[in-house]
Design an enzyme around this catalytic site. Structure first.
Site, PDB file in Angstrom:
ATOM      1  N   GLU A   1      -7.183 -17.032 -19.608  1.00  0.00           N
ATOM      2  CA  GLU A   1      -6.485 -15.734 -19.727  1.00  0.00           C
ATOM      3  C   GLU A   1      -7.036 -14.682 -18.775  1.00  0.00           C
ATOM      4  O   GLU A   1      -7.277 -13.531 -19.175  1.00  0.00           O
ATOM      5  CB  GLU A   1      -6.499 -15.241 -21.179  1.00  0.00           C
ATOM      6  CG  GLU A   1      -5.686 -16.135 -22.090  1.00  0.00           C
ATOM      7  CD  GLU A   1      -5.397 -15.546 -23.477  1.00  0.00           C
ATOM      8  OE1 GLU A   1      -5.976 -14.501 -23.838  1.00  0.00           O
ATOM      9  OE2 GLU A   1      -4.575 -16.141 -24.189  1.00  0.00           O
TER      10      GLU A   1
ATOM     11  N   GLU B   1      -2.806 -22.894 -25.705  1.00  0.00           N
ATOM     12  CA  GLU B   1      -3.017 -22.090 -26.925  1.00  0.00           C
ATOM     13  C   GLU B   1      -1.643 -21.813 -27.520  1.00  0.00           C
ATOM     14  O   GLU B   1      -0.813 -21.155 -26.876  1.00  0.00           O
ATOM     15  CB  GLU B   1      -3.735 -20.771 -26.630  1.00  0.00           C
ATOM     16  CG  GLU B   1      -5.199 -20.945 -26.306  1.00  0.00           C
ATOM     17  CD  GLU B   1      -5.960 -19.617 -26.221  1.00  0.00           C
ATOM     18  OE1 GLU B   1      -5.614 -18.657 -26.942  1.00  0.00           O
ATOM     19  OE2 GLU B   1      -6.904 -19.560 -25.405  1.00  0.00           O
TER      20      GLU B   1
HETATM   21  O1  AHR Z   1      -7.485 -18.129 -29.860  1.00  0.00           O
HETATM   22  C1  AHR Z   1      -7.956 -16.827 -29.975  1.00  0.00           C
HETATM   23  C2  AHR Z   1      -7.959 -16.098 -28.648  1.00  0.00           C
HETATM   24  O2  AHR Z   1      -6.645 -15.866 -28.246  1.00  0.00           O
HETATM   25  C3  AHR Z   1      -8.563 -16.835 -27.480  1.00  0.00           C
HETATM   26  O3  AHR Z   1      -9.941 -16.693 -27.416  1.00  0.00           O
HETATM   27  C4  AHR Z   1      -7.913 -16.183 -26.299  1.00  0.00           C
HETATM   28  O4  AHR Z   1      -7.808 -17.047 -25.200  1.00  0.00           O
HETATM   29  C5  AHR Z   1      -6.554 -15.742 -26.846  1.00  0.00           C
HETATM   30  O5  AHR Z   1      -6.266 -14.437 -26.488  1.00  0.00           O
END
Ligand code: AHR
Length: 513
Positions: free
Chosen positions: A173, A292
């Protein structure tokens, strides 16, 4: 509600699922590692300190890859802190989640845990506060057999054989202003390309994931992917996508429609990646790593980052999932399956305690949250050839609220079918699995399915996840309030008919004769 139909055909194929589509994620975040997978004093702990009760649930959940060590955490991580003699490992201020990191669990323990769980590791390097040099050193430590300073350091730490990690994330990210060491697309593209170059010189067999937008709603979405891929196109196999579905608006129909925005996000990223390929006169296809994805909103705004005293493993982001969340989650599983041709890796974020399908009490029991069940169905039964489904279902229109980005956004979602479906044919298992989400909150759905090219089907099993109370949850004291039950209304002849309860996630498994 009028009857709905689904038509599929043996030869009308979307693509093959990759094993890596069914992955998950563990981060040094709250009690995900400490008190989650790792708790040496727990009564079920293995000789390596892994919670045995959690390992058992992980095997039932069946994730295939595991992303580690972050997430936001990795962007400030010194991998050297987490290897070598425990008494020499530093305690550090951890700035992603404002905690103290004891470093008693690190890369080698992660690899041991993956081996114990039968899961492929996916390691992320820090391209936030660090860069290509640390990435190359970590690669040498992990994947080079012996005879150099860092490979011999690993051997001196007790891991004689190289870890052989194939799948690597080039940071996390980095487009997000909240990220330690965030960058512009050009800055990141250059750093990622140089890190990739060095890492591949050490181990040409690795596969790399470039960081894509941390959400479709990011102001830089689109530009980011294009610019990053222009720099990294020939060096990476994947670009990443992240999405967390929410019901901030307390609008269940919109929430259950929101997985369809993942379909749109995936299709847009494919178009951008292929446009870069065209610019570069390349017929290479960059694959997508949806590394994610989950439902997350109750513990997202405010609670996530405010705490005092720099605690070790504080109980943060411990989202308690409801029946309604399991439905939106199931919709996301269907979106991933229906893009199996290009989404070749994906990670449920995360695995234990922090926004997770498995909850534990430190020192106490472990149990399944509501979202555990659709994931276990998806992973255990979703492998094979995904077939196109032609669906005739009533539709509804809604607007979805998405809070991330410079301003709060509302996405109009026109014409969402009440019925969302994926169908997977496994030639190896001799079976077709149908995943069916009924998004109608009031009415059941009578569904008729025609499966051309499959003349002699018979019912193997049919289950439904449904609860009259959409807010129902599983807790330590009531661990099985929400759980799958047999779906008795399925009949199979030359076509399949089923009656699905309102607001339900359903799985029908048919043996191919
Ligand atoms: O999964 C929780 C958080 O969400 C992670 O650390 C990040 O990559 C995302 O913003």
């Amino acid at each position: 509600m009028r009857d709905m139909t689904v038509r599929l055909s043996r030869n009308d194929v979307i693509g093959e699922t990759n094993e890596r589509l069914f992955g998950a994620f563990i981060e040094h975040l709250g009690r995900c590692i400490y008190g989650g997978i790792f708790e040496p004093s727990h009564p079920t702990a293995t000789d390596k300190g892994f919670r045995g009760d959690v390992l058992q649930l992980v095997r039932e959940l069946a994730p295939t890859i595991m992303r580690y060590p972050g997430g936001n955490f990795v962007s400030g991580y010194n991998w050297e802190d987490g290897v070598g003699p425990l008494e020499k490992r530093p305690r550090r201020m951890e700035l992603a989640w404002l905690s103290t990191e004891p470093n008693t669990f690190g890369t080698n323990e992660f690899i041991d845990w993956c081996r114990a769980a039968g899961i492929e590791p996916m390691l992320a390097v820090n391209l936030g506060t660090r860069g290509p040099d640390e990435a190359r050193r970590l690669m040498e430590y992990c994947n080079h057999p012996s005879g150099t300073e860092l490979s011999d350091l690993r051997r001196s730490h007790g891991w004689e054989e190289p870890h052989g990690i194939r799948l690597w994330c080039l940071g996390n990210e980095v487009d997000g202003p909240w990220q330690m060491g965030s960058k512009t697309a050009t800055e990141y593209g250059r750093v990622a390309a140089e890190a990739a170059k060095l890492m591949r010189l050490i181990d040409p067999a690795i596969e790399l994931v470039a960081v894509g937008s941390s959400g479709r709603n990011m102001p830089t979405f689109g530009h980011w992917e294009r610019e990053v891929l222009r720099h990294t196109f020939d060096l990476v196999g994947f670009v990443s996508l992240h999405t967390y579905l929410n019901d901030y608006a307390h609008d269940t129909p919109a929430f259950l429609a929101s997985p369809d925005l993942m379909d749109g996000f995936i299709e847009e990223v494919i178009q951008i990646a292929d446009a870069v390929a065209a610019e570069l006169k390349s017929d290479r296809r960059i694959m997508l790593s949806f590394d994610e994805w989950n439902v997350w909103y109750r513990t997202r705004r405010g609670e996530g980052r405010t705490r005092e005293g720099w605690p070790v493993a504080p109980p943060i982001l411990e989202e308690i999932y409801s029946m309604k969340d399991a439905l939106a989650f199931g919709g996301a599983c269907i979106s991933l399956l229906n893009h199996a041709d290009r989404v070749k890796a994906a990670c449920l974020a995360q695995l234990v305690n922090a926004i997770a399908p498995i909850m534990t009490e430190t020192g106490g029991p472990a149990w399944r949250q509501t979202i555990f069940f659709p994931f276990a169905d998806f992973s255990n039964l979703g492998r094979g050839t995904v077939l196109k489904c032609d669906i005739d279902s009533p539709v509804y229109s809604t607007t979805y609220f998405d809070p991330r980005g410079a301003t709060d956004l509302r996405f109009p979602i026109p014409e969402v079918p009440y019925l969302k479906v994926a169908a997977v044919h496994s030639a190896a298992a001799g079976a077709i699995t149908l995943f069916l989400l009924n998004r109608n909150l009031e009415e059941g759905a009578s569904v008729e399915i025609t499966a051309n090219g499959f003349p002699a089907l018979s019912l193997e099993r049919a289950t439904t996840l449904h609860h009259a109370d959409l807010d129902a949850t599983n807790t330590k004291d009531d661990q099985e309030r929400v759980r799958p039950a047999p779906l008795p209304t399925v009949s199979v002849s030359d076509r399949i008919t089923a009656h699905l309860p309102p607001a339900s996630w359903n799985v029908i498994r048919l043996a191919v004769g």
